[in-house]
Design an enzyme around this catalytic site. Sequence first.
Site, PDB file in Angstrom:
ATOM      1  N   CYS A   5       0.953  -1.187   0.006  1.00 24.53           N
ATOM      2  CA  CYS A   5       0.048  -0.145   0.033  1.00 24.53           C
ATOM      3  C   CYS A   5       0.788   1.158  -0.157  1.00 24.53           C
ATOM      4  CB  CYS A   5      -1.007   0.089   1.210  1.00 24.53           C
ATOM      5  SG  CYS A   5      -2.072  -1.335   1.232  1.00 24.53           S
ATOM      6  N   ARG A  61       3.414  -0.356  -5.204  1.00 22.14           N
ATOM      7  CA  ARG A  61       3.248  -0.973  -3.725  1.00 22.14           C
ATOM      8  C   ARG A  61       1.826  -1.689  -3.527  1.00 22.14           C
ATOM      9  NH1 ARG A  61       6.678   0.466   0.390  1.00 22.14           N
ATOM     10  NH2 ARG A  61       8.457   1.033  -0.721  1.00 22.14           N
ATOM     11  N   TRP A  97      -3.128  -2.285  -1.550  1.00 19.14           N
ATOM     12  CA  TRP A  97      -2.841  -3.729  -1.781  1.00 19.14           C
ATOM     13  C   TRP A  97      -3.600  -4.563  -0.684  1.00 19.14           C
ATOM     14  CZ3 TRP A  97      -0.488  -7.781   1.259  1.00 19.14           C
ATOM     15  CH2 TRP A  97      -0.344  -9.072   0.364  1.00 19.14           C
ATOM     16  N   ASN A 100      -1.847   2.276   6.597  1.00 20.15           N
ATOM     17  CA  ASN A 100      -1.155   1.016   5.791  1.00 20.15           C
ATOM     18  C   ASN A 100      -1.085   0.272   7.114  1.00 20.15           C
ATOM     19  OD1 ASN A 100      -0.968   1.948   3.404  1.00 20.15           O
ATOM     20  ND2 ASN A 100       1.398   2.427   3.533  1.00 20.15           N
ATOM     21  N   GLY A 101      -0.708  -1.122   7.070  1.00 20.64           N
ATOM     22  CA  GLY A 101      -0.633  -1.871   8.364  1.00 20.64           C
ATOM     23  C   GLY A 101      -1.911  -2.566   8.554  1.00 20.64           C
ATOM     24  N   GLU A 155      16.477 -18.735  -6.457  1.00 20.66           N
ATOM     25  CA  GLU A 155      16.026 -17.186  -6.885  1.00 20.66           C
ATOM     26  C   GLU A 155      15.508 -17.284  -8.175  1.00 20.66           C
ATOM     27  OE1 GLU A 155      15.706 -14.589  -5.650  1.00 20.66           O
ATOM     28  OE2 GLU A 155      15.774 -13.025  -7.370  1.00 20.66           O
ATOM     29  N   LYS A 178      11.657 -15.920  -9.402  1.00 24.99           N
ATOM     30  CA  LYS A 178      11.497 -14.866 -10.125  1.00 24.99           C
ATOM     31  C   LYS A 178      10.746 -15.260 -11.567  1.00 24.99           C
ATOM     32  CE  LYS A 178      12.878 -12.160  -8.918  1.00 24.99           C
ATOM     33  NZ  LYS A 178      13.521 -11.712  -7.628  1.00 24.99           N
ATOM     34  N   GLU A 214       7.096 -15.628 -10.094  1.00 27.14           N
ATOM     35  CA  GLU A 214       6.261 -14.244  -9.582  1.00 27.14           C
ATOM     36  C   GLU A 214       6.039 -13.521 -10.670  1.00 27.14           C
ATOM     37  OE1 GLU A 214       8.380 -11.696  -6.587  1.00 27.14           O
ATOM     38  OE2 GLU A 214      10.162 -12.066  -7.579  1.00 27.14           O
ATOM     39  N   HIS A 247      17.138 -37.643  -5.239  1.00 30.90           N
ATOM     40  CA  HIS A 247      16.409 -37.975  -4.048  1.00 30.90           C
ATOM     41  C   HIS A 247      14.667 -37.688  -4.537  1.00 30.90           C
ATOM     42  CE1 HIS A 247      19.821 -38.851  -2.138  1.00 30.90           C
ATOM     43  NE2 HIS A 247      20.466 -37.650  -2.507  1.00 30.90           N
ATOM     44  N   LYS A 267       5.361  -4.650  -3.435  1.00 27.70           N
ATOM     45  CA  LYS A 267       6.864  -4.534  -3.283  1.00 27.70           C
ATOM     46  C   LYS A 267       7.409  -4.695  -2.029  1.00 27.70           C
ATOM     47  CE  LYS A 267      10.753  -3.609  -4.696  1.00 27.70           C
ATOM     48  NZ  LYS A 267      11.658  -4.641  -5.489  1.00 27.70           N
TER      49      LYS A 267
END
Length: 607
Positions: free
Chosen positions: A2, A27, A73, A99-100, A481, A485, A488, A504, A602
């Site tokens: 947000c 955001r 968000w 926000n929060g 990583e 990437k 996402e 395995h 983000k």
Amino acid sequence: MCGIVGYVGSRQATPILMNGLSVLEYRGYDSAGICVQNGRLTTIRAEGKLVELEKKVKRFESHGTCGIAHTRWATHGVPEERNAHPHRDCTGSIALVHNGIIENYQELKADLMSTGHLFSSDTDSEVLAHMIEERMKNEMPLLQAVEDTLAHVRGTYGLVVVSKDVPQTLIAARMGSPLVIGVGEDEHYIASDPSALIAYTKDVIYLDDGEIAVVTSEGVHLNGSPSALTGSRQSKIDWDVEETTKGGHPHFMLKEIMEQPKVIEDSLRGRMDLIHGRCILGGLEGIQDRLAQIDRIVIVGCGSAYYAGLVGEYLIEEIAGIPVEVELASEFRYRKPLISERTAVLAISQSGETADTLEAIREAKRKHALTLGLVNTVGSSIARETDAGVYNHAGPEVGVASTKAFVSQLTTLTLIAIYLGQLRGVHERTHALLAGLAELPKQVQEILDHREQILEAVTSLGSTEHCLFLGRKFHAPIAYEGALKLKEVSYVHAEGYTSGEMKHGPIALIDKSFPSIVLCPKDSMFEKTWSNIEELKARGGMIIAITTDRESVGSLVDACIEIPQTLEELQPILSVIPTQLLAYEMAVARSLDPDKPRNLAKSVTVE
Ligand code: M6R
């Protein structure tokens, strides 16, 4: 997570608020809204991306020189207009952006409803507007009403409140969710991230947890103090507005990938003495004695920052000889970690605001560990709450996917490893490593100049919906990583494995429809990885290799991405670049916006 913007001054607020929201849209982008004060409060909100709000703002009048704005968000309540901020009280006298998370909102809401308050959203944030209303009904002044409200909530907030009855005044409060105040000439700005202010001012005041500020055009008053905040709390943003634009690229993600040669230079600048073979890290100078005493390092982080930490484990153990463990911050904070005064806990975070990482550091502090930060955002919570640290100087990263931040984290971790070795008198690899680091910007540029290799790989992957990333030793974290990437931004299901684990279990997945992307540079693990490639091939698997030796590997694999060779310790910094480009190109090929992947934000400032 947000974005918040606020303005009070003599100019029209709406264009400033909308401009700030456009910078912060990365955001949160499921809904947005503004509220402007002008004798009354005019609130305009819209579901969807910011462009929907822009259309509405053009249709309705929103004159006024004081206002607040938010891009959301969703955490509580579906992404619909009624859940978009700013939220209001019953009478429309109070509006706020938050926000929060207000953890006890359900009980607070039930109490308010029982006394007749009518709610119009499913959010936790709306309770704050009604709580302030309730107090103002009982003649409490606005500031006191906000203070008293916050004394009754549990959770986190970055909050900005405006009332129709208190002209040209914003109340800003922070607890666990960042807020920064921009200082202009007879005007002030508020934002959850300095990037929203930089077009107007570089002079900023970061609010600390627990602080409540009354912000007017004339000044900023803290926690009821009669005197305005002075220069001692002011700091300067050290980057430029150009760094928050796409610079001619279609997406921020691509821009940020392409600027990595410069980012590495920035991370290294002033920190390498190539002549004497020394590394200089000003942020750690003051704690050298304590650092020399530590017997263990625990690295904490989330997502890509955690994977950078895994590379850091190899680097620090090999270069400095100090035992390292790496832990997901979200796990660390909830167990009883065995740490002591001789443990250094190093938090890695691009934003410096990730809630789990911040809490992990607080837990480490409670246990008297030495706390360190490897942080990109200057003045962020983790940067301020750790005992010491090193900035990675990647500049603002806007794309949701960590790219340049990750590469600069690896670069800076290498410097930290050399520095820690230095403190213990370990110097064998220093000259070679510093020389290798100095070459990296040129080598990264070489990879970027041959982007066509990536397009071939994207073509070979076609419409695949699954794939494996494999790597060994330094390249195991790069496999994780690379998979993160790809999933996402392109929504292709990808898993990262160390190639030694193939036999395995994961090899059961392999057939001709299941591709693998194998990281196989010519290093100490090359022969082992080569055997894994043979095993995949024997099962008909399609293989894309990222290698420094096309000649050896090319004949066995379906597509080959060649990268320059460097020292084994530094190779991950090069081999991660093709994985970033691959994820980006896959997203674009699927007509997805890599800067705004679904369901992601983000900066994750909530649990
Ligand atoms: O700001 P931080 O580095 O603390 O963020 C940590 C993760 O949320 C972040 O790396 C996330 O995994 C990225 N979206 C990965 O691309």
